[in-house]
Design a protein around this motif. Structure first.
Motif, PDB file in Angstrom:
ATOM      1  N   SER A 105      14.894 -65.248 -46.658  1.00 30.80           N
ATOM      2  CA  SER A 105      16.266 -65.728 -46.840  1.00 30.80           C
ATOM      3  C   SER A 105      16.596 -65.856 -48.319  1.00 30.80           C
ATOM      4  N   ALA A 106      15.701 -66.508 -49.051  1.00 27.46           N
ATOM      5  CA  ALA A 106      15.933 -66.709 -50.482  1.00 27.46           C
ATOM      6  C   ALA A 106      16.030 -65.380 -51.217  1.00 27.46           C
ATOM      7  N   SER A 107      15.169 -64.457 -50.857  1.00 29.60           N
ATOM      8  CA  SER A 107      15.084 -63.205 -51.601  1.00 29.60           C
ATOM      9  C   SER A 107      16.230 -62.262 -51.273  1.00 29.60           C
ATOM     10  N   MET A 108      16.569 -62.146 -50.003  1.00 27.84           N
ATOM     11  CA  MET A 108      17.631 -61.219 -49.632  1.00 27.84           C
ATOM     12  C   MET A 108      18.979 -61.669 -50.176  1.00 27.84           C
ATOM     13  N   SER A 109      19.197 -62.980 -50.255  1.00 25.01           N
ATOM     14  CA  SER A 109      20.450 -63.455 -50.829  1.00 25.01           C
ATOM     15  C   SER A 109      20.534 -63.103 -52.311  1.00 25.01           C
ATOM     16  N   THR A 110      19.401 -63.251 -53.017  1.00 24.04           N
ATOM     17  CA  THR A 110      19.375 -62.868 -54.429  1.00 24.04           C
ATOM     18  C   THR A 110      19.552 -61.370 -54.589  1.00 24.04           C
ATOM     19  N   LEU A 111      18.858 -60.591 -53.767  1.00 25.56           N
ATOM     20  CA  LEU A 111      18.955 -59.138 -53.858  1.00 25.56           C
ATOM     21  C   LEU A 111      20.369 -58.653 -53.600  1.00 25.56           C
ATOM     22  N   SER A 112      21.031 -59.224 -52.600  1.00 25.55           N
ATOM     23  CA  SER A 112      22.399 -58.792 -52.297  1.00 25.55           C
ATOM     24  C   SER A 112      23.330 -59.075 -53.467  1.00 25.55           C
ATOM     25  N   SER A 113      23.139 -60.219 -54.112  1.00 27.55           N
ATOM     26  CA  SER A 113      23.953 -60.563 -55.274  1.00 27.55           C
ATOM     27  C   SER A 113      23.715 -59.590 -56.424  1.00 27.55           C
ATOM     28  N   LEU A 114      22.447 -59.260 -56.678  1.00 33.06           N
ATOM     29  CA  LEU A 114      22.119 -58.328 -57.748  1.00 33.06           C
ATOM     30  C   LEU A 114      22.683 -56.940 -57.474  1.00 33.06           C
ATOM     31  N   VAL A 115      22.576 -56.509 -56.226  1.00 29.98           N
ATOM     32  CA  VAL A 115      23.046 -55.170 -55.858  1.00 29.98           C
ATOM     33  C   VAL A 115      24.552 -55.057 -56.055  1.00 29.98           C
ATOM     34  N   ILE A 116      25.309 -56.036 -55.550  1.00 24.63           N
ATOM     35  CA  ILE A 116      26.769 -55.984 -55.665  1.00 24.63           C
ATOM     36  C   ILE A 116      27.199 -56.067 -57.124  1.00 24.63           C
ATOM     37  N   THR A 117      26.583 -56.965 -57.889  1.00 25.79           N
ATOM     38  CA  THR A 117      26.963 -57.125 -59.291  1.00 25.79           C
ATOM     39  C   THR A 117      26.727 -55.856 -60.092  1.00 25.79           C
ATOM     40  N   SER A 118      25.543 -55.280 -59.950  1.00 22.87           N
ATOM     41  CA  SER A 118      25.208 -54.100 -60.761  1.00 22.87           C
ATOM     42  C   SER A 118      26.030 -52.886 -60.363  1.00 22.87           C
ATOM     43  N   SER A 119      26.154 -52.617 -59.078  1.00 26.76           N
ATOM     44  CA  SER A 119      26.857 -51.417 -58.627  1.00 26.76           C
ATOM     45  C   SER A 119      28.351 -51.496 -58.907  1.00 26.76           C
TER      46      SER A 119
END
Length: 507
Positions: free
Chosen positions: A336-350
């Motif tokens: 849960s902790a990791s996927m929420s961080t990953l989704s944020s990173l993915v949206i921000t960068s792309s």
């Protein structure tokens, strides 16, 4: 094994289901990237908190700094709560929402370009974000996949790939709103799970007092002449501890994926509510994680030669102290902790690369529908690149994260906060901060002069000094442009009054 697999299947189904449900929020860029700027306080606060804490904290940082600092590592969690969450919301929340809405900025690079009247800043900041968010994303994959490999006995490689595919699916399908709603669900799981884990870790060594007593008898190499260094108030290395607190707490003020949450919040009341919720969340999750990591020396024994593999400490603790059911809970917690961080990173960068680099270069190609499709393609590309780095055998979780946070926050913190508050901030000071942040972390990466965490802290704190110093000796922005930018804080609104006497009735 059946219990763990069943829990994972339910979690995956809920995650993907939310992504499919949120497809209706992805028809244009504003909805895909910002959720229509209409996200409520609970969702925004949990999105902020779950993006803040991932497997990097739970596995990498809590293991390494709990080992190094002992019980005093809990100060890192306290700093995360009160500096990284409470103060960040109080100082940045409202002004970020107001000024970015006024500029109609969906990304931090676009804010820099419009606030400082320099379009080139947008492209350069976007490249910095994409380049340095990749190692952070890779560190999240490494922390998460190491735990899955321990729990299921399958190859680390397949763990990384499976988690990457799941993250890409729900982000590409549902955009920011899917990520935010999943953050709310995942945040609730994290709060419930961290308490059970801490209790189980302590009970595994006879309870809280017994664990403290055992830890007090272990000598710390950082302070060999200090008895009970690992249970002392500031630990065996107060200066090193302060560096980690600054990196992980003040660093959030300059990270684009964290600031992005303030762009999306709905209204003034939501900011006040979100401040309280995110602070409590951070205190529970970060405080619990670092406190748990303090007892790693009671469970983990270095291999022959005495080399400590910090990324293995927490998985070893969990394997020795938790039942299969609780391991399943921990898997969901860290996932849960990791996927929420990953989704944020993915949206921000792309979204940053699409809107701030590609769209200005090829404006005729970027119609509304195409922009969303290109962002989705770049989401997948960012995930793939992160996986490649995560699979490198020589990359350490804390090193990757320190490099990323130091470069990003060291570059952006000063320009962003002074840009919101100080009219005298100049364009050249922004360039100077970019060079400072990348320069300090880059030099330390190739020619180490201190620990990666300390280099990151130096870059972040230094950014706050570089911007005003350079601003005072470089040309101002045009006064009319400054007045226009800060006019957003002075907009007049009509309010209905209910208990005011009419004029002339005072007698």
């Amino acid at each position: 094994m059946f219990q763990k697999l069943l829990m994972m299947a339910i979690f995956f189904a809920v995650t993907v289901g939310i992504g499919i449900y949120c497809r209706r929020h992805t028809y244009n860029v504003g909805n895909f990237v910002l959720g229509g700027r209409s996200v409520g306080p609970w969702v925004t606060a949990f999105a902020y908190g779950t993006s803040y804490f991932s497997s990097v904290v739970f596995i990498g940082y809590s293991g390494q700094f709990g080992w190094n600092f002992g019980v005093s590592a809990a100060w890192i969690g306290i700093g995360n709560a009160f500096i990284g969450s409470l103060m960040a919301w109080l100082v940045l929340g409202r002004r970020t929402r107001v000024m970015t809405k006024y500029f109609e900025s969906a990304t931090m690079p676009d804010f820099f370009a419009k606030r400082f009247c320099c379009p080139v800043l947008k492209e350069v900041a976007a490249v910095i974000i994409f380049v340095f968010l990749v190692p952070y994303s890779a560190s999240v994959y490494k922390g998460l996949s190491g735990l899955f490999s321990m729990a299921f006995g399958i190859s680390f490689v397949w763990c990384v790939i499976g988690i990457a595919v799941l993250t890409a699916v729900y982000v590409v399908v549902g955009g920011y709103m899917a990520a935010a709603l999943n953050d709310l669900v995942q945040g609730i799981i994290m709060i419930a799970g961290i308490g059970m884990v801490v209790v189980s870790i302590l009970n595994g060594k006879g309870g809280f007092l017994a664990s403290l007593e055992q830890l007090s008898q272990i000598e710390s190499p950082l302070a060999p002449n200090l008895d009970g260094a690992l249970v002392s108030f500031f630990g065996p290395d107060p200066v090193g501890l302060l560096g980690v607190v600054l990196l992980t707490s003040l660093g959030t003020w300059g990270l684009p994926q964290m600031i992005h949450k303030f762009y999306t919040i709905r209204d003034e009341r939501s900011i006040h509510t979100g401040t309280v919720i995110s602070t409590i969340f951070a205190l529970i999750i970060a405080g619990g994680s670092y406190f748990m990591g303090a007892f790693g020396r009671l469970y983990y024994t270095p291999a022959e030669g005495g080399k400590v593999v910090f990324d293995d400490i927490v998985p070893t603790m969990l394997a020795h102290s938790l039942s299969d059911l609780l391991i399943g809970v921990v898997l969901i917690l860290v996932l849960s902790a990791s996927m929420s961080t990953l989704s944020s990173l993915v949206i921000t960068s792309s979204s940053t690369v699409t809107l701030d680099v590609l769209r200005p270069l090829f404006p005729q190609v970027f119609t509304t529908g195409r922009q969303v499709r290109i962002i989705k393609v770049l989401c997948a590309a960012f995930v793939a690149l992160s996986v490649i780095i995560a699979l490198s055998p020589n990359s350490l979780i804390t090193t990757l994260m320190s490099l990323s946070w130091g470069a990003l926050a060291g570059s952006f913190l000063g320009p962003f906060i002074y840009g919101l508050y100080w009219k005298r901030t100049t364009t050249l000071s922004v360039w100077a901060s970019f060079l400072w942040g990348i320069g300090v972390t880059g030099i330390n990466f190739f020619f180490p002069f201190t620990a990666p965490t300390m280099a990151g802290a130096i870059a972040i704190v230094g950014s706050l000094a570089v911007v005003p110093l350079v601003s005072l000796i470089t040309p101002r922005l045009p006064q009319e442009r400054i007045d226009d930018a800060f006019a957003c804080y002075e907009q007049k609104v009509t309010a209905r009054s209910r208990f005011v006497l009419p004029e002339g009735d005072e007698d």
